[in-house]
Design a protein around this motif. Structure first.
Motif, PDB file in Angstrom:
ATOM      1  N   LEU A   1      -4.547   5.024   0.214  1.00  0.00           N
ATOM      2  CA  LEU A   1      -3.768   3.794   0.377  1.00  0.00           C
ATOM      3  C   LEU A   1      -2.625   3.952   1.375  1.00  0.00           C
ATOM      4  CD1 LEU A   1      -3.524   2.332  -3.237  1.00  0.00           C
ATOM      5  CD2 LEU A   1      -5.096   1.703  -1.394  1.00  0.00           C
TER       6      LEU A   1
ATOM      7  N   LEU B   1      -6.710  -5.223  -3.386  1.00  0.00           N
ATOM      8  CA  LEU B   1      -7.029  -4.350  -2.249  1.00  0.00           C
ATOM      9  C   LEU B   1      -8.536  -4.285  -1.982  1.00  0.00           C
ATOM     10  CD1 LEU B   1      -4.415  -1.611  -3.049  1.00  0.00           C
ATOM     11  CD2 LEU B   1      -4.395  -3.143  -1.068  1.00  0.00           C
TER      12      LEU B   1
ATOM     13  N   SER C   1      -2.977  -0.711   9.436  1.00  0.00           N
ATOM     14  CA  SER C   1      -3.627   0.332   8.641  1.00  0.00           C
ATOM     15  C   SER C   1      -4.611   1.081   9.507  1.00  0.00           C
ATOM     16  CB  SER C   1      -4.366  -0.306   7.468  1.00  0.00           C
ATOM     17  OG  SER C   1      -5.434  -1.105   7.949  1.00  0.00           O
TER      18      SER C   1
ATOM     19  N   THR D   1      -9.720   1.490   2.221  1.00  0.00           N
ATOM     20  CA  THR D   1      -8.868   0.779   1.268  1.00  0.00           C
ATOM     21  C   THR D   1      -9.657  -0.009   0.241  1.00  0.00           C
ATOM     22  OG1 THR D   1      -7.169   0.669   2.951  1.00  0.00           O
ATOM     23  CG2 THR D   1      -6.943  -0.836   1.090  1.00  0.00           C
TER      24      THR D   1
ATOM     25  N   ARG E   1       0.828  -1.216   0.000  1.00  0.00           N
ATOM     26  CA  ARG E   1       0.000   0.000   0.000  1.00  0.00           C
ATOM     27  C   ARG E   1       0.855   1.256   0.000  1.00  0.00           C
ATOM     28  NH1 ARG E   1      -1.764  -1.227   4.775  1.00  0.00           N
ATOM     29  NH2 ARG E   1      -1.421   0.938   5.321  1.00  0.00           N
TER      30      ARG E   1
ATOM     31  N   GLY F   1      -3.941   3.481   4.627  1.00  0.00           N
ATOM     32  CA  GLY F   1      -4.841   2.338   4.643  1.00  0.00           C
ATOM     33  C   GLY F   1      -6.223   2.708   5.136  1.00  0.00           C
TER      34      GLY F   1
ATOM     35  N   ALA G   1      -6.890  -3.608   3.700  1.00  0.00           N
ATOM     36  CA  ALA G   1      -5.587  -3.032   4.000  1.00  0.00           C
ATOM     37  C   ALA G   1      -4.737  -3.870   4.941  1.00  0.00           C
ATOM     38  CB  ALA G   1      -5.777  -1.644   4.611  1.00  0.00           C
TER      39      ALA G   1
END
Length: 145
Positions: free
Chosen positions: A76, A127, A136, A82, A22, A79, A132
């Motif tokens: 991203l 994703l 995250s 996501t 990510r 996160g 995530a």
């Protein structure tokens, strides 16, 4: 079972792997569009590129794609949202794959041009379906519920 063949130790690193994935992808997306956001000339170049690909409404599509990529990257990195960012990534780059697929060039050349955008489509699917991971903001918010 032979300990060399056991992979469950590697599976424990999946959240770290998703986090690195990510961070790199999000950072790359932000970096990749920053010049289009800060320079009208670069945005005009991207619009001309889309026009050359016979993209519908290139004056609208260029900033929409650029700002979508910036938003996706910004989501991203920490996160956050996501799965939605992954879905948007898939949609944005599916359009790119489609546009590049219409090039009048040898199939091998088209396939090479489509590789990067297709990897973004697949990353978006990954994703959107996996989220995530624990490392995250999504993971922290889910843990707090």
């Amino acid at each position: 079972m032979n300990t060399l063949l056991r992979l469950d130790g590697l599976a424990r690193g999946q959240d770290a792997a998703l986090g690195l994935f990510r961070l790199y992808l999000g950072g790359f997306l932000v970096w990749g569009v920053w010049d289009n956001i800060t320079s009208a000339a670069r945005m005009a170049e991207f619009e001309a590129f889309l026009r050359a690909l016979d993209c519908p409404w290139p004056a609208l599509a260029a900033p929409a794609s650029v700002w979508a990529q910036l938003l996706i990257g910004a989501l991203l990195i920490p996160g956050f949202l996501t799965r939605w960012a992954g879905l948007l990534l898939t949609i944005n780059f599916t359009v790119a794959v489609w546009l590049l697929g219409r090039l009048e060039a040898p199939a091998e050349a088209v396939a090479r041009e489509q590789f990067g955008p297709m990897m973004c489509v697949l990353a978006g699917f990954l994703l959107a379906t996996h989220g995530a991971g624990k490392l995250s903001l999504d993971g922290l918010l889910r843990k707090g519920r």
